[in-house]
Design an enzyme around this catalytic site. Structure first.
Site: not given
Ligand code: GCW
Length: 685
Positions: A295, A374, A402
């Protein structure tokens, strides 16, 4: 030693009442040094509140509670202590270890024993859970040891307020308890109180900044190291070591080196020297946490190196000081083309990491999210967890909600984590808990902020509580953990209707994760949330985006084909029996069917219902369950603290609004796509 409890924050599971049984005894503490001071201060505080007494010498009136470090026990202690020591020898089955303890009751004396100070601290908090039960009928010594050596919370807290992600990335409980607008917070009482709460559930490691390391946060490693050291000073008295998220590009961004190539000598020397300076300032520093090539974060791929090269670079710098590097396996292509059906985000971590098994240093811990995507409401277990027997693996959970209602919805996650931890890999395979226990332990993203209830939603405290307890003992049952949490937090016996209070909290929370699942994305397909925000429904929000999270709904069916026969081949990453079970829609469990298969709406589930009717039914049921929770909560007026009642009421109102929105959008969407009416004739809009 213990700071006074902050008055501007809810006491969570450590209200003074939780210490009544301990604090009303005559206590003898045997042993000195380190965390023993914390134990003594805790007992003194309890006794000051509840009328007991504390002494550290054997002479004096007979004690009713003895807390003793075994190596410090000399002659002249009470006879009950000798009896407890004697039966410990038969019961313990080896040393209690660095953090273990034993409890016994002989005659009128309860005895807590430990080999090392941390054990006494954990045993003391065990006594808060037992309350008067610890002082009832005699029992022989019972040993307790943690299943996982490292039980860790990661904070996604930023030092500076990030323009998009704010002070805490994916934080739903206000600001950070560590940082505020670029500076460390000065009200350290909150941090100390947090450390105490964490120790009470067995957490022993905390990362104090976000894994997405931005410009200011990168400097915590060097010129702002004092800020980290000050936090370590607050955590240390509760047996918690501090870890730091670092950027892989640190040699470039902090020292101006031309490269961060892990095989470059100057880069290696820089990390070695920088790490030496960290340990000079914080001798019990835990180590680094790294999100690399993920990311947008920098990583070894930029230099044509792999993740073993990257992780080993930091591991070598940490090894002389006893530190570890948590290297995250959350690596995938986040710039995908939705038209490309061959790329599958679920495959990515395995494809990148499994081939590297055996190449990581001993002090590398590969930290893998428990599911392949995720932190969705439902995912299968990540196949990476069992794919690397020659590597220390840590399993990562997400306590911050989240994708599970952002602490506006009640969603008790322990049943979900417990399912994952108990998941087994087949006849001779280990469980997820077993892999974590034999390797790097459990890690979770914290849900705490500067909110007066710590977690925004007061009932979300139970998730933090349960995570720590499961990391200590993954066999604990979610409903039992809720019992513990309810007793400590609400002390129902002091309320007008203890049974109603206990029963209602269970009714609202026990099944709340499944309720949430019912009114959101169906059958493991995931996402369908508002992009970026990840709250509320947006069925096609991610459907044509670059993030690789698709559902492929059309007029005939829905789901992602991840089979070997016709799909992305992801099922082939599992060992047997799961590679077979998941391969066929006939054997695939209903709850993850759409994760693994694209099926027609009329496909009949094991439950006997069609997929489309399941979608309609669960969405109606989910909302009905939230309506019931709202009514139940009303019945607790006067039985729980008024501020807690008001806050939960406000959150439940929002949960109900949002659940109805989910129900109506999901049902309307699939009705419009499929043209299939509801068998019961309910409105689909
Ligand atoms: O779920 C995603 C999140 C990001 C997060 C990423 C991760 C810290 O939307 O905000 O970044 O995972 O786990 O690195």
């Amino acid at each position: 030693m213990t700071a006074p409890a902050p008055t501007d924050v809810h006491p969570a599971w450590l209200p003074p009442e939780a210490f009544r049984a301990i604090g009303s005894r005559h206590c003898l503490v045997v042993g000195a040094a380190g965390l023993i001071d914390t134990v003594v201060a805790e007992v003194e505080r309890a006794c000051a509140e509840h009328g007991g007494s504390v002494r550290r010498k054997a002479e004096g009136p007979p004690p009713s509670l003895v807390l003793a470090l075994v190596p410090a026990v000399g002659d002249g202690g009470p006879a009950e202590l000798d009896a407890a020591l004697a039966d410990l020898e038969t019961a313990a089955g080896g040393p209690l270890g660095a953090e273990g303890y034993a409890l016994a009751r002989h005659g009128e004396v309860t005895v807590l024993l430990a080999d090392q100070p941390a054990g006494l601290l954990y045993g003391l908090f065990h006594l808060t859970r037992l309350g008067e039960t610890a002082f009832g009928a005699p029992y022989a010594a019972q040993p307790y040891r943690p299943a996982m050596r490292r039980r860790m919370l990661d904070h996604w807290d930023n030092v500076d307020v990030h323009p998009v992600m704010g002070q805490v990335e994916r934080g739903y409980a206000g600001g950070s308890i560590f940082w505020q607008a670029g500076q460390p917070r000065r009200d350290r009482g909150r941090v100390r109180a947090y450390a105490r709460l964490l120790a009470a559930v067995g957490i022993n490691a905390v990362t104090v900044n976000n894994v997405n390391v931005h410009a200011t946060e990168a400097r915590l490693l060097t010129e702002r190291l004092d800020d980290v050291a000050e936090l370590a000073d607050e955590f240390r008295p509760y047996g918690i070591r501090v870890h730091l998220s670092v950027t892989f590009a640190a040699p470039v961004v902090l020292a101006g080196l031309p490269t961060a190539d892990p095989l470059d000598d100057a880069v290696r020397a820089w990390w070695a020297e920088t790490t030496r300076a960290v340990y000079a300032r914080i001798p019990d520093f835990g180590g680094y946490v790294v999100k690399a090539d993920s990311e947008g974060q920098p990583g070894p791929f930029s230099y044509g190196r792999d993740h073993a090269d990257g992780a080993n670079l930091l591991a070598d710098a940490l090894a002389p000081h006893g530190g570890v590097v948590h290297w995250r396996a959350f690596v995938y292509n986040h710039r995908q083309d939705w038209r490309d059906r061959t790329t599958d985000r679920a495959r990515a971590a395995f494809d990148h990491f499994a081939p590297l098994d055996g190449r990581f240093r001993d002090n590398v811990i590969v930290q893998v999210k428990h599911g392949p995507m995720d932190f969705q409401t439902r995912e299968p277990v990540s196949p990476v967890i069992t794919a690397m027997p020659g590597t220390r693996m840590a399993v990562e959970f997400q306590v911050t909600q989240e994708y599970t209602g952002q602490q506006r919805h009640v969603c008790y996650l322990a049943p979900w984590w417990s399912e994952v931890l108990r998941f087994g890999w087949g006849d001779d395979g280990d469980t997820v808990a077993g892999v974590a226990a034999g390797g790097g332990g459990l890690v979770a993203v914290s849900n705490v902020g500067d909110d007066p209830f710590w977690t925004g939603h007061p009932l979300a405290q139970a998730n933090l509580y349960a995570f720590g307890r499961l990391a200590w003992d993954p066999r604990l049952r979610p409903a039992e953990l809720l019992d513990e949490w309810i007793e400590l937090t609400f002390h129902p016996d002091t309320s007008a209707d203890p049974d109603l209070l206990r029963r209602t909290l269970h009714e609202i929370m026990d099944d709340s994760w499944r309720t949430y699942e019912r009114y959101t994305a169906p059958l493991g397909v995931g996402f369908m949330v508002r992009p970026g925000l990840h709250y509320g429904p947006d069925v096609d929000g991610y459907e044509y985006s670059r993030w690789g999270t698709y559902h492929f709904a059309d007029r005939d069916g829905v789901g992602v084909d991840r089979s070997r026969a016709t799909g992305t081949g992801f099922t082939g990453q599992y060992p047997r029996p799961w590679s077979r079970v998941y391969e066929s829609p006939e054997t695939c469990p209903d709850e993850v069917l759409l994760f693994f298969h694209h099926v027609p709406y009329e496909h009949v589930l094991h439950s006997g219902r069609t997929v489309i009717q399941h979608i309609y039914d669960t969405h109606f049921d989910g909302v009905t369950e939230v309506e019931a929770a709202c009514l139940r909560w009303k019945s607790l007026v006067g039985l729980v603290d008024a501020a807690v009642h008001a806050r939960v009421t406000e959150r439940l109102d929002e949960q109900l609004r949002c659940a109805r929105e989910w129900r109506d959008q999901i049902n309307a969407y699939f009705h419009r796509k499929s043209g299939v009416p509801d068998a019961h004739g309910r409105p689909l809009h």
